[in-house]
Enzyme design. Structure first.
Site, short mmCIF file in Angstrom:
data_model
loop_
_atom_site.label_atom_id
_atom_site.label_comp_id
_atom_site.label_asym_id
_atom_site.label_seq_id
_atom_site.Cartn_x
_atom_site.Cartn_y
_atom_site.Cartn_z
N ASP A 45 0.84 -1.21 0.00
CA ASP A 45 0.00 0.00 0.00
C ASP A 45 0.87 1.25 0.00
OD1 ASP A 45 0.88 -0.06 2.60
OD2 ASP A 45 -1.10 0.22 3.52
N SER A 46 2.20 1.08 0.06
CA SER A 46 3.12 2.20 -0.16
C SER A 46 2.88 2.84 -1.52
CB SER A 46 4.58 1.71 -0.06
OG SER A 46 4.79 0.58 -0.87
N ASP A 84 -1.07 -6.34 -0.37
CA ASP A 84 -1.19 -5.66 0.92
C ASP A 84 -2.65 -5.30 1.19
OD1 ASP A 84 0.22 -4.82 3.11
OD2 ASP A 84 1.11 -3.05 2.15
N LYS A 114 -0.86 -9.42 3.08
CA LYS A 114 -0.12 -8.89 4.24
C LYS A 114 -1.01 -7.93 4.98
CE LYS A 114 3.26 -5.64 3.94
NZ LYS A 114 2.67 -4.57 4.79
N GLU A 116 -1.02 -5.24 8.67
CA GLU A 116 -0.22 -4.62 9.72
C GLU A 116 -0.85 -4.82 11.08
OE1 GLU A 116 0.27 -0.46 8.85
OE2 GLU A 116 1.12 -0.84 6.85
N GLU A 183 9.59 -3.70 10.60
CA GLU A 183 9.93 -2.40 10.01
C GLU A 183 10.43 -1.42 11.07
OE1 GLU A 183 7.12 -0.72 7.27
OE2 GLU A 183 8.17 1.20 7.19
#
Ligand code: KIV
Length: 284
Positions: A45-46, A84, A114, A116, A183
């Site tokens: 999602d970056s 993501d 993925k 978070e 991270e």
């Protein structure tokens, strides 16, 4: 060329062979990454920041993620492809998480998803894994919680924070994640976590002891110029190369050096004369 599987990633950890992971958002880059032996490709999602120019990743939607996953899927044959889960696609409950993860797999063609977070997502991870969806965890600096964290800054600097991250890594492993992104945490803590859990860790700003490394491809290429995180190494200056190329094109158009004869479709003279006569010689 065998396709990379979770089993293969786990065996790389067992053999102490580093896993290579990069982000990717489009078809041509995916094709090149795959040719270069990158093991894991993440449609992160970056993309909200490096492709769409948002301040952070929060505005990214499921529809954007699915579209970019589809493009990357068409270019990736060997690498393991992860999609993501964007902000609010899984925090709102298990049903949403299942539906949205399902979209990344069924519509986007991802091999896994993925998401978070630590304790807060353990139940969601369990539900996804029980539904047969492979999940990668992501702890430490989690950009979707950037406001809560007070900005893009290193995590895990105190005893309490270190203890929490170790507990989160264990809880996520027990819930069934097949690997874990660490991270922006101290290298010593990443080393401890990597030795504590049996699944592979992928570090981004987490030092050299992780089982693999991941970078945002635009950082590596020098294509995102707003800022470069301290942990990213630029392997080329693509933005500079692009400026050189675009400026040369601009100059060639201004001076009519482009298009040259080899870029031009031209009819044989007699064919063109025949067309001109048929047009009554006035182009009408
Ligand atoms: O969105 C992303 O690119 C990521 C990587 C930084 C791991 O989550």
């Amino acid at each position: 060329m065998d396709k990379i599987t979770i089993h293969h990633l786990h065996s790389l950890k067992e053999r102490g062979e580093p896993i290579v992971m990069l982000t990717c958002y489009d078809y041509p880059t995916a094709t090149v990454l795959d040719q270069c032996g990158v093991d894991v490709v993440l449609v992160g999602d970056s993309l909200g920041m490096v492709v769409y120019g948002f301040e952070n990743t929060l505005p990214v939607t499921m529809d954007m993620m699915v579209l970019h996953c589809q493009a990357v899927r068409r270019g990736v044959r060997r690498a393991f492809l992860i999609g993501d889960m964007p902000f609010m696609s899984y925090q709102t409950g298990t049903a949403d998480a299942l539906r949205n993860a399902g979209r990344l797999l069924a519509e986007g063609g991802a091999d896994a998803v993925k998401l978070e977070g630590g304790q807060a997502v353990v139940e969601t991870v369990r539900a996804l894994v029980e539904a047969g969806i492979a999940v990668q965890g992501h702890i430490g600096l989690t950009p979707q919680s950037v406001s809560q964290m007070g900005g893009f800054r290193m995590q895990g600097k105190t005893v309490e924070a270190a203890r929490r991250l170790i507990a989160e890594a264990r809880a996520l492993e027990q819930a069934g994640v097949f690997s874990l992104v660490l991270e922006s945490i101290p290298a010593q803590l990443a080393d401890l976590i990597t030795r504590t859990i049996s699944i592979p860790t992928l570090g981004i700003g987490a030092g050299p002891s992780c089982d693999g490394q991941v970078l945002v491809t635009h950082d590596l290429l020098g294509l995102f110029e707003r800022f470069t995180p301290r942990f990213a190494r630029r392997y080329t200056e693509l933005a500079d190369n692009m400026r050189t190329a675009f400026s040369a094109y601009r100059d060639d158009v201004h001076t009519r050096a482009f298009p040259a004869e080899e870029h031009t479709y031209r009819l044989p003279d007699d064919t063109w004369q025949a067309i001109l006569s048929a047009l009554d010689g006035n182009g009408a």
